[in-house]
Design a protein around this motif. Sequence first.
Motif, PDB file in Angstrom:
ATOM      1  N   GLU A  23      59.347  55.880  -1.780  1.00  0.00           N
ATOM      2  CA  GLU A  23      59.331  57.160  -2.481  1.00  0.00           C
ATOM      3  C   GLU A  23      58.006  57.888  -2.251  1.00  0.00           C
ATOM      4  O   GLU A  23      56.929  57.297  -2.369  1.00  0.00           O
ATOM      5  N   MET A  24      58.093  59.185  -1.931  1.00  0.00           N
ATOM      6  CA  MET A  24      56.914  60.016  -1.739  1.00  0.00           C
ATOM      7  C   MET A  24      57.038  61.264  -2.614  1.00  0.00           C
ATOM      8  O   MET A  24      58.147  61.708  -2.916  1.00  0.00           O
ATOM      9  N   TYR A  25      55.886  61.802  -2.972  1.00  0.00           N
ATOM     10  CA  TYR A  25      55.833  62.936  -3.905  1.00  0.00           C
ATOM     11  C   TYR A  25      55.022  64.066  -3.306  1.00  0.00           C
ATOM     12  O   TYR A  25      53.960  63.843  -2.724  1.00  0.00           O
ATOM     13  N   TRP A  26      55.536  65.303  -3.440  1.00  0.00           N
ATOM     14  CA  TRP A  26      54.800  66.517  -3.083  1.00  0.00           C
ATOM     15  C   TRP A  26      55.036  67.571  -4.158  1.00  0.00           C
ATOM     16  O   TRP A  26      56.017  67.509  -4.906  1.00  0.00           O
ATOM     17  N   SER A  27      54.166  68.573  -4.197  1.00  0.00           N
ATOM     18  CA  SER A  27      54.437  69.743  -5.034  1.00  0.00           C
ATOM     19  C   SER A  27      53.780  70.968  -4.416  1.00  0.00           C
ATOM     20  O   SER A  27      52.909  70.858  -3.545  1.00  0.00           O
ATOM     21  N   ALA A  28      54.217  72.132  -4.860  1.00  0.00           N
ATOM     22  CA  ALA A  28      53.689  73.394  -4.345  1.00  0.00           C
ATOM     23  C   ALA A  28      53.600  74.410  -5.474  1.00  0.00           C
ATOM     24  O   ALA A  28      54.447  74.427  -6.376  1.00  0.00           O
ATOM     25  N   LEU A  29      52.588  75.261  -5.401  1.00  0.00           N
ATOM     26  CA  LEU A  29      52.420  76.339  -6.382  1.00  0.00           C
ATOM     27  C   LEU A  29      53.142  77.608  -5.947  1.00  0.00           C
ATOM     28  O   LEU A  29      53.242  78.549  -6.735  1.00  0.00           O
ATOM     29  N   GLY A  30      53.627  77.657  -4.711  1.00  0.00           N
ATOM     30  CA  GLY A  30      54.196  78.879  -4.168  1.00  0.00           C
ATOM     31  C   GLY A  30      53.118  79.730  -3.530  1.00  0.00           C
ATOM     32  O   GLY A  30      51.941  79.679  -3.920  1.00  0.00           O
ATOM     33  N   LEU A  31      53.492  80.518  -2.531  1.00  0.00           N
ATOM     34  CA  LEU A  31      52.495  81.308  -1.802  1.00  0.00           C
ATOM     35  C   LEU A  31      51.686  82.202  -2.728  1.00  0.00           C
ATOM     36  O   LEU A  31      50.452  82.242  -2.659  1.00  0.00           O
ATOM     37  N   GLY A  32      52.366  82.921  -3.597  1.00  0.00           N
ATOM     38  CA  GLY A  32      51.646  83.784  -4.539  1.00  0.00           C
ATOM     39  C   GLY A  32      50.758  82.987  -5.469  1.00  0.00           C
ATOM     40  O   GLY A  32      49.660  83.442  -5.833  1.00  0.00           O
ATOM     41  N   GLY A  33      51.198  81.782  -5.828  1.00  0.00           N
ATOM     42  CA  GLY A  33      50.400  80.939  -6.714  1.00  0.00           C
ATOM     43  C   GLY A  33      49.094  80.516  -6.084  1.00  0.00           C
ATOM     44  O   GLY A  33      48.046  80.501  -6.753  1.00  0.00           O
ATOM     45  N   TYR A  34      49.117  80.182  -4.792  1.00  0.00           N
ATOM     46  CA  TYR A  34      47.874  79.787  -4.124  1.00  0.00           C
ATOM     47  C   TYR A  34      46.932  80.969  -3.955  1.00  0.00           C
ATOM     48  O   TYR A  34      45.722  80.849  -4.183  1.00  0.00           O
ATOM     49  N   ASP A  35      47.474  82.110  -3.549  1.00  0.00           N
ATOM     50  CA  ASP A  35      46.628  83.299  -3.407  1.00  0.00           C
ATOM     51  C   ASP A  35      45.946  83.622  -4.730  1.00  0.00           C
ATOM     52  O   ASP A  35      44.734  83.875  -4.782  1.00  0.00           O
ATOM     53  N   GLU A  36      46.711  83.592  -5.798  1.00  0.00           N
ATOM     54  CA  GLU A  36      46.175  83.933  -7.111  1.00  0.00           C
ATOM     55  C   GLU A  36      45.145  82.908  -7.574  1.00  0.00           C
ATOM     56  O   GLU A  36      44.073  83.272  -8.087  1.00  0.00           O
ATOM     57  N   GLN A  37      45.459  81.621  -7.385  1.00  0.00           N
ATOM     58  CA  GLN A  37      44.561  80.583  -7.869  1.00  0.00           C
ATOM     59  C   GLN A  37      43.225  80.618  -7.128  1.00  0.00           C
ATOM     60  O   GLN A  37      42.154  80.479  -7.732  1.00  0.00           O
ATOM     61  N   LEU A  38      43.260  80.790  -5.819  1.00  0.00           N
ATOM     62  CA  LEU A  38      42.017  80.852  -5.051  1.00  0.00           C
ATOM     63  C   LEU A  38      41.145  82.007  -5.520  1.00  0.00           C
ATOM     64  O   LEU A  38      39.920  81.858  -5.687  1.00  0.00           O
ATOM     65  N   LYS A  39      41.742  83.151  -5.727  1.00  0.00           N
ATOM     66  CA  LYS A  39      40.968  84.312  -6.164  1.00  0.00           C
ATOM     67  C   LYS A  39      40.464  84.134  -7.586  1.00  0.00           C
ATOM     68  O   LYS A  39      39.322  84.500  -7.897  1.00  0.00           O
ATOM     69  N   ASN A  84      49.403  71.078 -11.722  1.00  0.00           N
ATOM     70  CA  ASN A  84      48.193  71.302 -12.524  1.00  0.00           C
ATOM     71  C   ASN A  84      46.977  70.612 -11.912  1.00  0.00           C
ATOM     72  O   ASN A  84      45.845  71.115 -12.020  1.00  0.00           O
ATOM     73  N   ASP A  85      47.183  69.462 -11.270  1.00  0.00           N
ATOM     74  CA  ASP A  85      46.078  68.782 -10.587  1.00  0.00           C
ATOM     75  C   ASP A  85      45.613  69.586  -9.377  1.00  0.00           C
ATOM     76  O   ASP A  85      44.415  69.625  -9.072  1.00  0.00           O
ATOM     77  N   GLN A  86      46.547  70.228  -8.675  1.00  0.00           N
ATOM     78  CA  GLN A  86      46.145  71.092  -7.564  1.00  0.00           C
ATOM     79  C   GLN A  86      45.224  72.212  -8.053  1.00  0.00           C
ATOM     80  O   GLN A  86      44.203  72.516  -7.424  1.00  0.00           O
ATOM     81  N   LYS A  87      45.579  72.806  -9.172  1.00  0.00           N
ATOM     82  CA  LYS A  87      44.744  73.881  -9.720  1.00  0.00           C
ATOM     83  C   LYS A  87      43.364  73.357 -10.087  1.00  0.00           C
ATOM     84  O   LYS A  87      42.343  73.997  -9.786  1.00  0.00           O
ATOM     85  N   MET A  88      43.303  72.186 -10.724  1.00  0.00           N
ATOM     86  CA  MET A  88      42.014  71.621 -11.115  1.00  0.00           C
ATOM     87  C   MET A  88      41.218  71.203  -9.881  1.00  0.00           C
ATOM     88  O   MET A  88      39.988  71.339  -9.859  1.00  0.00           O
ATOM     89  N   ALA A  89      41.900  70.710  -8.848  1.00  0.00           N
ATOM     90  CA  ALA A  89      41.203  70.337  -7.625  1.00  0.00           C
ATOM     91  C   ALA A  89      40.511  71.541  -7.003  1.00  0.00           C
ATOM     92  O   ALA A  89      39.380  71.439  -6.515  1.00  0.00           O
ATOM     93  N   LEU A  90      41.154  72.704  -7.041  1.00  0.00           N
ATOM     94  CA  LEU A  90      40.533  73.912  -6.494  1.00  0.00           C
ATOM     95  C   LEU A  90      39.308  74.306  -7.313  1.00  0.00           C
ATOM     96  O   LEU A  90      38.297  74.751  -6.759  1.00  0.00           O
ATOM     97  N   VAL A  91      39.366  74.125  -8.616  1.00  0.00           N
ATOM     98  CA  VAL A  91      38.200  74.388  -9.470  1.00  0.00           C
ATOM     99  C   VAL A  91      37.058  73.450  -9.100  1.00  0.00           C
ATOM    100  O   VAL A  91      35.896  73.869  -8.967  1.00  0.00           O
ATOM    101  N   ASN A  92      37.373  72.162  -8.925  1.00  0.00           N
ATOM    102  CA  ASN A  92      36.343  71.186  -8.573  1.00  0.00           C
ATOM    103  C   ASN A  92      35.748  71.466  -7.193  1.00  0.00           C
ATOM    104  O   ASN A  92      34.529  71.358  -6.997  1.00  0.00           O
ATOM    105  N   ILE A  93      36.607  71.793  -6.235  1.00  0.00           N
ATOM    106  CA  ILE A  93      36.120  72.109  -4.892  1.00  0.00           C
ATOM    107  C   ILE A  93      35.132  73.266  -4.939  1.00  0.00           C
ATOM    108  O   ILE A  93      34.068  73.230  -4.308  1.00  0.00           O
ATOM    109  N   PHE A  94      35.475  74.293  -5.683  1.00  0.00           N
ATOM    110  CA  PHE A  94      34.569  75.442  -5.818  1.00  0.00           C
ATOM    111  C   PHE A  94      33.239  75.005  -6.434  1.00  0.00           C
ATOM    112  O   PHE A  94      32.166  75.407  -5.969  1.00  0.00           O
ATOM    113  N   LYS A  95      33.305  74.162  -7.457  1.00  0.00           N
ATOM    114  CA  LYS A  95      32.079  73.694  -8.125  1.00  0.00           C
ATOM    115  C   LYS A  95      31.221  72.869  -7.179  1.00  0.00           C
ATOM    116  O   LYS A  95      29.994  73.019  -7.150  1.00  0.00           O
TER     117      LYS A  95
END
Length: 241
Positions: A194-210, A152-163
Motif C-alpha cells: 500500500e502506498m499513499y499520496w495526496s494533492a492540494l490541487g493546482l490552485g491550492g499550491y499556487d495559493e499556499q506558496l504565495k 495539512n502536512d504539505q502545507k506545514m512543510a512549505l511553512v517550515n521550508i520557508f523558515k
Amino acid sequence: MVSMPVEPSIPANPRQAVADAYNVLAKPYLNWKESNGSKDGERGLQHQFNHFLQLLERIPEVSDNAQVLELGCGAGIPWTDMAARCLQSTGHITAVDISQAQIDLASQHLLQSDTPHSNITLLCQDIMNLQFEANHFDAIYAIFSLIHLPPNDQKMALVNIFKWLKPGGLVFMNFSGDPEASVSVHQWIDDKTEMYWSALGLGGYDEQLKNVGFEIVVREVAINVEDGREIPFVYYIAKKV
C-alpha cells in the motif's frame, strides 16, 4: 500517482505507511523507474533541476559554502548525486528520507561507491519531525516526496521550508498537477504494498506558496507517462523574499 477521492481505507498514520512501503519497495522502485518511468518527463525534470542548480550557483553568498537540504532523497540517484557533483567544491548537502531501506541504498550509491561523495550527510528522518534553525539553508529541494504527505502536512512543510531558507534562498519541488485536491491509496509496483499520496490541487499550491511568502520563479505543468498512463505534475522553483 493516481488521484482518487478520499476513501475510508486511508492509513491511520500515512507517513508511517509510506516509510513501511518504501522499506519494502526501495529496490523494486529503482527497477520500476528504469522500465516504466517517462523518459521525456525525466528529461524535462532534469532540465528544470539543472536550472535550479544554475540559479543556486549564481547567488554570490553561496559561492564558497552552500548549505542545501534534500527532502526525500530516495536511493540517492540521480538527484542527490547530481547536486553533490555540482556543489563538489562549494557546498554541502543534507539528504533526508523517511525510509531506512532508501537511506541504505543512498549510502551505497553515494558514500560507498568507487568515487564517494564527501559533501553529503544522510539522515533517516520523518520530514515533519526535522528541526533546523531558521535561515540555515541556501537551497532546499523535494522531488516526488512532499506528495507522500497528508494535505495539512504539505502545507506545514512549505511553512517550515520557508523558515529554514535564508532570505533569497531557493526551493525546487514538484507536486501532483491535478487541478483538484485529492488523496490516493492503492497497491503499488508489486500490486500488494500500500502506498499513499495526496494533492492540494493546482490552485491550492499556487495559493499556499504565495501565502507562505514565496516568489514563484518557475511554474510548469508537465506530463509524465507511467505504466502507460499520463500523469500531470507541477514543478516549482521559488524564492524566499
